[in-house]
Design a protein around this motif. Structure first.
Motif, mmCIF file in Angstrom:
data_model
loop_
_atom_site.group_PDB
_atom_site.id
_atom_site.type_symbol
_atom_site.label_atom_id
_atom_site.label_comp_id
_atom_site.label_asym_id
_atom_site.label_seq_id
_atom_site.Cartn_x
_atom_site.Cartn_y
_atom_site.Cartn_z
ATOM 1 N N GLU A 1 26.867 2.752 44.659
ATOM 2 C CA GLU A 1 27.300 2.724 46.057
ATOM 3 C C GLU A 1 28.105 1.464 46.363
ATOM 4 O O GLU A 1 29.152 1.521 47.034
ATOM 5 C CB GLU A 1 26.085 2.793 46.983
ATOM 6 N N SER A 2 27.650 0.336 45.852
ATOM 7 C CA SER A 2 28.336 -0.931 46.092
ATOM 8 C C SER A 2 29.757 -0.920 45.543
ATOM 9 O O SER A 2 30.710 -1.331 46.209
ATOM 10 C CB SER A 2 27.538 -2.082 45.470
ATOM 11 N N VAL A 3 29.914 -0.426 44.318
ATOM 12 C CA VAL A 3 31.239 -0.413 43.700
ATOM 13 C C VAL A 3 32.154 0.597 44.387
ATOM 14 O O VAL A 3 33.331 0.323 44.623
ATOM 15 C CB VAL A 3 31.128 -0.123 42.195
ATOM 16 N N LEU A 4 31.612 1.760 44.729
ATOM 17 C CA LEU A 4 32.431 2.746 45.434
ATOM 18 C C LEU A 4 32.968 2.173 46.736
ATOM 19 O O LEU A 4 34.135 2.368 47.088
ATOM 20 C CB LEU A 4 31.605 3.997 45.712
ATOM 21 N N MET B 1 26.670 11.037 32.617
ATOM 22 C CA MET B 1 27.446 9.840 32.278
ATOM 23 C C MET B 1 27.811 9.107 33.551
ATOM 24 O O MET B 1 28.330 9.701 34.477
ATOM 25 C CB MET B 1 28.722 10.290 31.543
ATOM 26 N N SER B 2 27.546 7.840 33.617
ATOM 27 C CA SER B 2 27.870 7.066 34.815
ATOM 28 C C SER B 2 29.359 6.815 34.897
ATOM 29 O O SER B 2 30.060 6.796 33.912
ATOM 30 C CB SER B 2 27.141 5.729 34.747
ATOM 31 N N THR B 3 29.829 6.554 36.111
ATOM 32 C CA THR B 3 31.232 6.203 36.245
ATOM 33 C C THR B 3 31.413 4.728 36.004
ATOM 34 O O THR B 3 32.374 4.146 36.461
ATOM 35 C CB THR B 3 31.737 6.518 37.643
ATOM 36 N N SER B 4 30.544 4.101 35.332
ATOM 37 C CA SER B 4 30.693 2.689 35.089
ATOM 38 C C SER B 4 31.377 2.433 33.779
ATOM 39 O O SER B 4 31.371 3.236 32.899
ATOM 40 C CB SER B 4 29.327 2.046 35.055
ATOM 41 N N ARG C 1 31.095 -9.576 40.304
ATOM 42 C CA ARG C 1 32.439 -9.999 39.922
ATOM 43 C C ARG C 1 33.500 -9.088 40.497
ATOM 44 O O ARG C 1 34.641 -9.131 40.077
ATOM 45 C CB ARG C 1 32.548 -10.041 38.394
ATOM 46 N N HIS C 2 33.171 -8.291 41.475
ATOM 47 C CA HIS C 2 34.172 -7.377 42.040
ATOM 48 C C HIS C 2 35.352 -8.136 42.609
ATOM 49 O O HIS C 2 36.492 -7.819 42.335
ATOM 50 C CB HIS C 2 33.560 -6.551 43.169
#
Length: 372
Positions: free
Chosen positions: A242-245, A1-4, A25-26
């Motif tokens: 990686e980008s969101v982390l 399961m992704s952390t998304s 949209r971060h």
């Protein structure tokens, strides 16, 4: 399961949460941690006893800490209600249970388990639907994870313990502690999910019309499946993760292959996409009925808040409101993001060990007096 997660503006999610699903949209959401009906974030904490101690610490990057070895096959498994549940256990002594956030796993405590295990018996459990635990096709609800943790304490731990949770895991720790007041001797929250109740936003559900039931609702579900299917595919891409982390780790030096692999592997599990769909629709749509003020009014044990004040999703205002609402609270403020336990583990480990030392001693003394 992704952390998304695709639900906009929720604080339920761990670092690989909401923003994974919404490309580009971060920045739009940074600093917009508002308490609205649509936030589904439980903010707050409840009642009882001592003075509040606040400590401010400057975060530094982690260096040379012992790390939990990454095992693609996982560590230990327990069968709960017919479902396979993964957990890690290390050390000896008073039990400390670590509960990850939305979409993460026991491996997110990689820098905390070895250090805490030098003095305590440390468990880190994967919530059902996440990590190395089964991607069960059930109706997900906050109380499902509560029941899982309660039964884990009864069947695996089998003695009094302290619960520690990040993000969604924080709220799970609270509802479990409220259900087992005799067995849970303390709770630690790290940038916890949760929101206080707001009577002004309470609305009664309107009766469903025939048009809504037979035409609009099925069309909505079809659209959701297509849309969320695309978001799930996108959200589990390593580059996206990686980008969101890096957007929620103020110091991103610990955003490495180990962390990314611990998130992408569970996304390849059978039923991971369907679990994602259920979490994004059924789970996220029914969270208004669970509020921190309700849950925490049932809590009686000491509380520790270890808060990354630079979290773009759950800022220090929530920690301040929590400590006002629940007097028996110790607060440690860190210059870190949403996951201080992995971003600045040295500081979190020290805060936990200092607090556990007094909390466990107090719990042991109380048990001795009770026996007499």
């Amino acid at each position: 399961m992704s952390t998304s997660c695709a639900t906009v503006g929720t604080e339920w999610l761990n670092p690989v949460g909401t923003r994974l699903a919404l490309p580009g949209r971060h920045n739009h959401f940074r600093g917009k941690c508002k308490l609205t009906r649509r936030n589904f974030t439980f903010n707050g904490i409840v009642a009882a006893g001592a003075s509040v101690l606040t400590t401010s610490v400057v975060a530094e990057p982690s260096k040379g800490l012992e790390k939990l070895p990454f095992k693609p096959e996982g560590y230990n498994y327990w069968t709960w209600h017919g479902h396979k549940i993964h957990y890690v256990v290390e050390g000896e002594g008073f039990p400390v249970i670590l509960i990850h956030g939305f979409g993460a796993s026991a491996f997110h405590w990689r820098y905390n388990i070895p250090e805490l295990a030098k003095k305590y018996k440390v468990y880190a459990v994967d919530l059902i639907g996440f990590g190395w635990s089964e991607k069960a096709l059930i109706d997900y609800d906050a109380l499902v994870w509560r029941d899982q943790v309660v039964d884990f304490l009864k069947e695996i731990v089998k003695e009094p313990a302290v619960l520690v949770g990040n993000s969604l895991g924080g709220f799970t720790a609270l509802v479990a502690a409220a259900s087992l007041t005799d067995q849970v001797k303390g709770v630690t929250l790290l940038n916890s999910a949760g929101q206080f109740g707001d009577a002004s936003n309470a609305t009664e559900g309107a009766e469903e019309t025939e048009l809504q039931k037979f035409i609009l609702k099925p069309l909505k579900e079809i659209f959701q499946r297509v849309f969320l299917g695309f978001l799930f595919w996108q959200a589990k891409q390593p580059a996206r993760i990686e980008s969101v982390l890096k957007s929620v780790y103020i110091n991103s030096s610990n955003v490495d292959d180990y962390l990314i692999d611990s998130i992408t592997r569970p996304a390849a599990d059978p039923n991971a996409g369907e679990v994602y769909y259920r979490l994004m629709t059924r789970f996220m749509s029914n969270q208004r009925k669970y509020t921190l003020d309700n849950v925490l009014s049932q809590l009686s044990c000491p509380l520790l808040l270890v808060w990354g004040d630079l979290d773009p999703w759950v800022g220090p205002a929530k920690a301040n409101r929590i400590k006002e609402f629940y007097p028996n609270t110790t607060v440690v403020n860190l210059q870190a993001g949403h996951c201080p336990h992995d971003e600045v583990p040295e500081l979190v480990n020290k805060a936990l060990l200092d607090w556990l030392s007094s909390t466990v001693t107090s719990a042991s003394s109380h048990e001795t007096v009770s026996e007499i």
